[in-house]
Design an enzyme around this catalytic site. Structure first.
Site, PDB file in Angstrom:
ATOM      1  N   ASP A  53     -11.503  -9.085  -6.784  1.00 39.21           N
ATOM      2  CA  ASP A  53     -11.796  -7.671  -7.021  1.00 39.21           C
ATOM      3  C   ASP A  53     -13.086  -7.410  -6.244  1.00 39.21           C
ATOM      4  O   ASP A  53     -14.179  -7.772  -6.698  1.00 39.21           O
ATOM      5  CB  ASP A  53     -11.996  -7.414  -8.519  1.00 39.21           C
ATOM      6  CG  ASP A  53     -12.281  -5.947  -8.813  1.00 39.21           C
ATOM      7  OD1 ASP A  53     -12.367  -5.152  -7.855  1.00 39.21           O
ATOM      8  OD2 ASP A  53     -12.416  -5.601  -9.998  1.00 39.21           O
ATOM      9  N   GLU A 109      -7.621  -6.461  -5.302  1.00 39.67           N
ATOM     10  CA  GLU A 109      -7.329  -5.267  -6.086  1.00 39.67           C
ATOM     11  C   GLU A 109      -7.004  -4.101  -5.169  1.00 39.67           C
ATOM     12  O   GLU A 109      -6.277  -3.186  -5.538  1.00 39.67           O
ATOM     13  CB  GLU A 109      -8.515  -4.907  -6.997  1.00 39.67           C
ATOM     14  CG  GLU A 109      -8.082  -3.948  -8.082  1.00 39.67           C
ATOM     15  CD  GLU A 109      -9.203  -3.213  -8.786  1.00 39.67           C
ATOM     16  OE1 GLU A 109     -10.347  -3.270  -8.328  1.00 39.67           O
ATOM     17  OE2 GLU A 109      -8.902  -2.570  -9.804  1.00 39.67           O
ATOM     18  N   GLU A 110      -7.542  -4.144  -3.971  1.00 41.60           N
ATOM     19  CA  GLU A 110      -7.360  -3.029  -3.024  1.00 41.60           C
ATOM     20  C   GLU A 110      -6.028  -3.083  -2.279  1.00 41.60           C
ATOM     21  O   GLU A 110      -5.699  -2.166  -1.543  1.00 41.60           O
ATOM     22  CB  GLU A 110      -8.502  -3.034  -2.001  1.00 41.60           C
ATOM     23  CG  GLU A 110      -9.865  -2.746  -2.591  1.00 41.60           C
ATOM     24  CD  GLU A 110      -9.994  -1.309  -3.103  1.00 41.60           C
ATOM     25  OE1 GLU A 110      -9.438  -0.406  -2.486  1.00 41.60           O
ATOM     26  OE2 GLU A 110     -10.625  -1.127  -4.159  1.00 41.60           O
ATOM     27  N   ASP A 164     -15.654   0.988  -1.524  1.00 42.39           N
ATOM     28  CA  ASP A 164     -14.458   0.245  -1.915  1.00 42.39           C
ATOM     29  C   ASP A 164     -13.792  -0.359  -0.682  1.00 42.39           C
ATOM     30  O   ASP A 164     -13.463  -1.547  -0.648  1.00 42.39           O
ATOM     31  CB  ASP A 164     -13.450   1.188  -2.603  1.00 42.39           C
ATOM     32  CG  ASP A 164     -13.565   1.141  -4.113  1.00 42.39           C
ATOM     33  OD1 ASP A 164     -13.838   0.048  -4.644  1.00 42.39           O
ATOM     34  OD2 ASP A 164     -13.395   2.193  -4.759  1.00 42.39           O
ATOM     35  N   GLU A 188      -9.877 -10.602 -12.465  1.00 39.22           N
ATOM     36  CA  GLU A 188     -10.943 -10.198 -13.388  1.00 39.22           C
ATOM     37  C   GLU A 188     -10.988 -11.164 -14.587  1.00 39.22           C
ATOM     38  O   GLU A 188     -11.986 -11.828 -14.840  1.00 39.22           O
ATOM     39  CB  GLU A 188     -10.732  -8.751 -13.863  1.00 39.22           C
ATOM     40  CG  GLU A 188     -10.878  -7.747 -12.718  1.00 39.22           C
ATOM     41  CD  GLU A 188     -10.674  -6.294 -13.112  1.00 39.22           C
ATOM     42  OE1 GLU A 188     -11.420  -5.439 -12.610  1.00 39.22           O
ATOM     43  OE2 GLU A 188      -9.752  -6.006 -13.898  1.00 39.22           O
ATOM     44  N   LEU A 201     -14.882  -4.772  -5.504  1.00 38.70           N
ATOM     45  CA  LEU A 201     -15.906  -3.870  -6.057  1.00 38.70           C
ATOM     46  C   LEU A 201     -15.514  -3.478  -7.484  1.00 38.70           C
ATOM     47  O   LEU A 201     -14.839  -2.479  -7.705  1.00 38.70           O
ATOM     48  CB  LEU A 201     -16.064  -2.635  -5.163  1.00 38.70           C
ATOM     49  CG  LEU A 201     -17.353  -1.853  -5.376  1.00 38.70           C
ATOM     50  CD1 LEU A 201     -18.590  -2.698  -5.106  1.00 38.70           C
ATOM     51  CD2 LEU A 201     -17.391  -0.611  -4.490  1.00 38.70           C
ATOM     52  N   ASP A 202     -15.970  -4.302  -8.425  1.00 37.08           N
ATOM     53  CA  ASP A 202     -15.669  -4.053  -9.838  1.00 37.08           C
ATOM     54  C   ASP A 202     -16.649  -3.019 -10.394  1.00 37.08           C
ATOM     55  O   ASP A 202     -17.832  -3.040 -10.071  1.00 37.08           O
ATOM     56  CB  ASP A 202     -15.808  -5.365 -10.623  1.00 37.08           C
ATOM     57  CG  ASP A 202     -15.564  -5.171 -12.096  1.00 37.08           C
ATOM     58  OD1 ASP A 202     -14.480  -4.690 -12.457  1.00 37.08           O
ATOM     59  OD2 ASP A 202     -16.472  -5.469 -12.892  1.00 37.08           O
ATOM     60  N   ASP A 222     -17.588  10.195  -1.978  1.00 36.75           N
ATOM     61  CA  ASP A 222     -17.311   9.633  -0.658  1.00 36.75           C
ATOM     62  C   ASP A 222     -17.909   8.243  -0.520  1.00 36.75           C
ATOM     63  O   ASP A 222     -17.311   7.338   0.028  1.00 36.75           O
ATOM     64  CB  ASP A 222     -17.901  10.533   0.444  1.00 36.75           C
ATOM     65  CG  ASP A 222     -17.071  11.801   0.613  1.00 36.75           C
ATOM     66  OD1 ASP A 222     -16.005  11.878  -0.023  1.00 36.75           O
ATOM     67  OD2 ASP A 222     -17.501  12.692   1.359  1.00 36.75           O
TER      68      ASP A 222
HETATM   69  P1  FDP Z   1     -13.611  -0.137 -12.978  1.00 37.88           P
HETATM   70  O1  FDP Z   1     -12.266   0.380 -13.369  1.00 37.88           O
HETATM   71  O2  FDP Z   1     -14.645   0.954 -12.756  1.00 37.88           O
HETATM   72  O3  FDP Z   1     -13.555  -1.126 -11.836  1.00 37.88           O
HETATM   73  O4  FDP Z   1     -12.417  -3.297 -13.540  1.00 37.88           O
HETATM   74  C1  FDP Z   1     -12.225  -2.462 -14.581  1.00 37.88           C
HETATM   75  C2  FDP Z   1     -13.480  -1.834 -15.100  1.00 37.88           C
HETATM   76  O5  FDP Z   1     -14.182  -0.997 -14.236  1.00 37.88           O
HETATM   77  C3  FDP Z   1     -14.503  -2.851 -15.679  1.00 37.88           C
HETATM   78  O6  FDP Z   1     -15.452  -3.277 -14.772  1.00 37.88           O
HETATM   79  C4  FDP Z   1     -15.111  -2.104 -16.838  1.00 37.88           C
HETATM   80  O7  FDP Z   1     -15.585  -2.951 -17.862  1.00 37.88           O
HETATM   81  C5  FDP Z   1     -13.961  -1.248 -17.329  1.00 37.88           C
HETATM   82  O8  FDP Z   1     -13.085  -1.064 -16.217  1.00 37.88           O
HETATM   83  C6  FDP Z   1     -14.411   0.096 -17.815  1.00 37.88           C
HETATM   84  O9  FDP Z   1     -13.363   0.681 -18.481  1.00 37.88           O
HETATM   85  P2  FDP Z   1     -13.479   2.076 -19.279  1.00 37.88           P
HETATM   86  O10 FDP Z   1     -13.588   3.139 -18.228  1.00 37.88           O
HETATM   87  O11 FDP Z   1     -12.222   2.137 -20.057  1.00 37.88           O
HETATM   88  O12 FDP Z   1     -14.700   1.992 -20.140  1.00 37.88           O
HETATM   89 ZN    ZN Z   2     -12.574  -4.392 -11.548  1.00 36.27          ZN
END
Ligand code: FDP
Ligand code: ZN
Length: 358
Positions: free
Chosen positions: A120, A101-102, A79, A286, A122-123, A73
């Site tokens: 993005d 991204e959202e 996000d 990204e 919340l990466d 949650d």
């Molecule tokens: P997330 O999907 O959790 O946002 O943005 C994509 C990303 O994370 C990167 O931050 C991260 O390096 C990658 O995906 C992680 O990918 P895997 O789950 O394939 O390791």
């Molecule tokens: Zn991301």
């Protein structure tokens, strides 16, 4: 040591941006975007630190012990919260259109404004629940006066970026940015909620023995990526003649900050899995901003063959393979993709079977 030096100079993000605009008035709109991002990032850092205690969860109530879904949650709520915080902040900046991204579609903010932003918010968000660093990444492009629709503003190569940045919410909150000059780093002071200058010119070490890749996808990679990783794992006895070290945070921002700090290389290549032909990462918010920041710190960024900043996008959420980091190592990896000799006569499966049988 660095922090001590910064404390002595007393420089803040605001001073830094003001000095840039004093030198070049055309940077004023980009500086305004950087200020907006900094404001939303400071609030995001606060909410992330609060986690399940924060207003983003259950209207501020602390979840009961054993609450089955508490972590998930918080992640989902964050996000949405970060998307709202950054959208609101950027709506107060000279930004015409926002890609997030959202959001499925680009969002119109201020008609006629000179810039557009892709973000993005919340990466690495799957790391929220496990208390590992996450981040925000964004790219600033000039709005195109003759754009046919909102998405058309974004169909420019990364080299057209007016600025880019990312924020890592980790043990410290760090903001890395460039407006086309050196890539600079700032640190959030949680006492004043202001960003202080950490380093004016980030320089990525030209060489390194450290790589970052999700190695569980080994069997899906193309031969060039496999050959490089095989050689790296063979250490000083192999073709690369040195022992390597591996790191994978699974938050690109955190892996990127490590590479800015002590060198290394990050790979998210395309692979054979369904939907992963162009890797996982998104070009506009990204791959492209990271490439911009990396190049302005002396590093390199490629899709394996082409320089990232030369790629012209065709869709706002398109994916793109990414290899970035220490210049010499990125060049070595490009070599594996372009020199057929380096991947000829390899049979890792045969080798593995041989080992098992032995
Ligand atoms: P997330 O999907 O959790 O946002 O943005 C994509 C990303 O994370 C990167 O931050 C991260 O390096 C990658 O995906 C992680 O990918 P895997 O789950 O394939 O390791
Ligand atoms: Zn991301």
């Amino acid at each position: 040591m660095r922090m001590g030096r910064t404390a002595m100079t007393g420089n803040g993000l605001d001073d830094y941006l003001r000095a840039l605009v004093a030198k070049d008035a055309a940077l004023a709109p980009v500086a305004a975007v950087m200020r907006a991002v900094a404001k939303a990032a400071a609030e995001t850092a606060k909410q992330i630190a609060l986690g399940p205690l924060g207003s983003s969860h259950d209207g501020g109530a602390i979840p009961e012990a054993g609450h089955a879904n508490a972590g998930g949650d918080v992640q989902k709520a964050l996000d949405l919260l970060t998307d709202r915080l950054f959208t609101e902040a950027l709506a107060d900046a000279p930004v015409a259109v926002l890609v997030s991204e959202e959001l499925d579609e680009p969002k119109r903010l201020n008609a006629g404004a000179p810039l557009v932003v892709a973000i993005d918010p919340l990466d690495g968000s799957s790391n929220i629940d496990v208390n590992v660093s996450v981040g925000t990444i964004f790219s600033i492009l000039p709005a195109l006066p003759d754009a046919a629709d909102d998405a058309a503003h974004f169909m420019q190569p990364g080299s057209a970026q007016r600025g880019a940045g990312f924020v890592v919410y980790g043990p410290q909150t760090i903001f890395i940015l460039s407006v086309g000059g050196p890539t600079a780093a700032f640190i959030l002071d949680p006492r004043s909620h202001a960003f202080a200058l950490l380093k004016e010119e980030m320089a990525i070490a030209p060489d390194s023995h450290e790589y970052a890749i999700n190695a569980s996808n080994y069997r899906h990679w193309d031969p060039a990526v496999r050959a490089f990783i095989d050689d790296a794992m063979e250490g000083e006895d192999g073709r690369l003649s040195r022992n390597h070290n591996m790191r994978w945070v699974a938050s690109m921002v955190a892996d990127a900050y490590r590479i800015f700090t002590r060198g290394g290389v990050f790979l998210y290549p395309g692979d054979q899995r369904k939907g992963y032909g162009a890797g996982r990462l998104r070009l506009l918010y990204e791959v492209s901003p990271i490439a911009f920041l990396v190049e302005h710190a002396g590093g390199k960024a490629t899709d394996g063959a082409k320089r990232i900043l030369d790629i012209v996008p065709t869709a706002v959420h398109q994916r793109c393979p990414l290899v970035f980091g220490s210049a010499q190592v990125v060049e070595t990896i490009v070599g594996y993709h372009t020199d057929p000799k380096l991947i000829a006569n390899r049979s890792p499966l045969f080798k593995a079977r041989g080992l098992m049988m032995g």
